[in-house]
Design a protein around this motif. Structure first.
Motif, mmCIF file in Angstrom:
data_model
loop_
_atom_site.group_PDB
_atom_site.id
_atom_site.type_symbol
_atom_site.label_atom_id
_atom_site.label_comp_id
_atom_site.label_asym_id
_atom_site.label_seq_id
_atom_site.Cartn_x
_atom_site.Cartn_y
_atom_site.Cartn_z
ATOM 1 N N GLN A 174 -1.081 -8.241 -2.575
ATOM 2 C CA GLN A 174 -1.231 -8.577 -1.159
ATOM 3 C C GLN A 174 -0.332 -9.739 -0.751
ATOM 4 O OE1 GLN A 174 -5.435 -9.090 -0.427
ATOM 5 N NE2 GLN A 174 -5.854 -6.899 -0.563
ATOM 6 N N GLN A 176 2.567 -9.972 -1.649
ATOM 7 C CA GLN A 176 3.873 -9.351 -1.459
ATOM 8 C C GLN A 176 3.844 -8.286 -0.355
ATOM 9 O OE1 GLN A 176 5.092 -7.860 -5.342
ATOM 10 N NE2 GLN A 176 4.346 -9.707 -6.344
ATOM 11 N N GLY A 177 2.725 -8.232 0.351
ATOM 12 C CA GLY A 177 2.610 -7.288 1.444
ATOM 13 C C GLY A 177 2.082 -5.926 1.065
#
Length: 208
Positions: A174, A176-177
């Motif tokens: 999360q 890192q998206g």
């Protein structure tokens, strides 16, 4: 339910010497070759000495391998035939080719999410890419396991996977998206080929 609501930090605590020794003995009875070392540095030196330099070695994605320098030594030093380096030479859109390279290496090296005192290994994965070589695809498998992953029984091992390992993995992704989930779980009860599976137990915590 949020990550924090499911997170059980007690699984970060290392097992005591007796638990590690019981797990080591049970693993040996279940057909694994077992080494017990005191430190992460000793584990790194041992594993790099066990790995062949003339056969394909696949490093499964593992915080343990990254943290002790095994992943970089195999994949970046040029001293080993790295499956990840070979896969990097394939076209970016050749996902099938990359997966096939990792599915049947000569040797796979990685870690697991839990080891029980009666000698069972438990590992979870989103894609399952490392589970094939772990279970049968690789001719030899080497697992490096910190003392915090040694637990009493299978129920506790599965609880560790869901309430400790998964939340940590989700936090990483999360940030890192992305996100992570449990797609598949492998339970290795015993090894049927003598000398195929090696477990390096470390008496200190390493990895998740």
């Amino acid at each position: 339910m949020s990550i924090d609501e499911t997170f059980d930090e007690s699984f970060a605590a290392p097992a005591d010497a007796g638990q590690v020794d019981r797990a080591a003995g049970a693993l040996q009875e279940n057909g694994f070759t077992v080494h017990v070392v005191d430190t992460a540095e000793q584990a790194r030196d041992l594993v790099l000495g066990l790995l062949p330099t003339d056969q394909a070695v696949f490093t499964a994605l593992s915080q343990t391998l990254r943290s002790v320098g095994i992943a970089s030594a195999v994949d970046e030093s040029g001293s080993f035939v790295s499956v990840r380096r070979l896969a990097g030479q394939l076209a970016d859109d050749d996902l099938d080719g990359k997966l096939r390279l990792g599915a049947t290496p000569d040797v796979v090296v990685g870690s697991v999410h839990a080891v029980t005192e009666d000698g069972r290994l438990v590992v979870a994965s989103a894609s399952g890419s490392q589970l094939g070589p772990y279970s049968a695809g690789a001719r030899k498998a080497v697992w490096v396991v910190g003392a915090q992953k040694v637990v009493s029984d299978l129920d506790t091992a599965l609880r560790r996977v869901r309430t400790y390992s998964l939340p940590l993995e989700r936090r990483t992704w999360q940030a890192q998206g992305g996100d992570s989930f449990i797609g598949k779980i492998l339970i290795v009860e015993r090894e049927f080929l003598p000398g195929r599976g090696t477990v390096v137990l470390v008496r200190e915590p390493i990895g998740h």
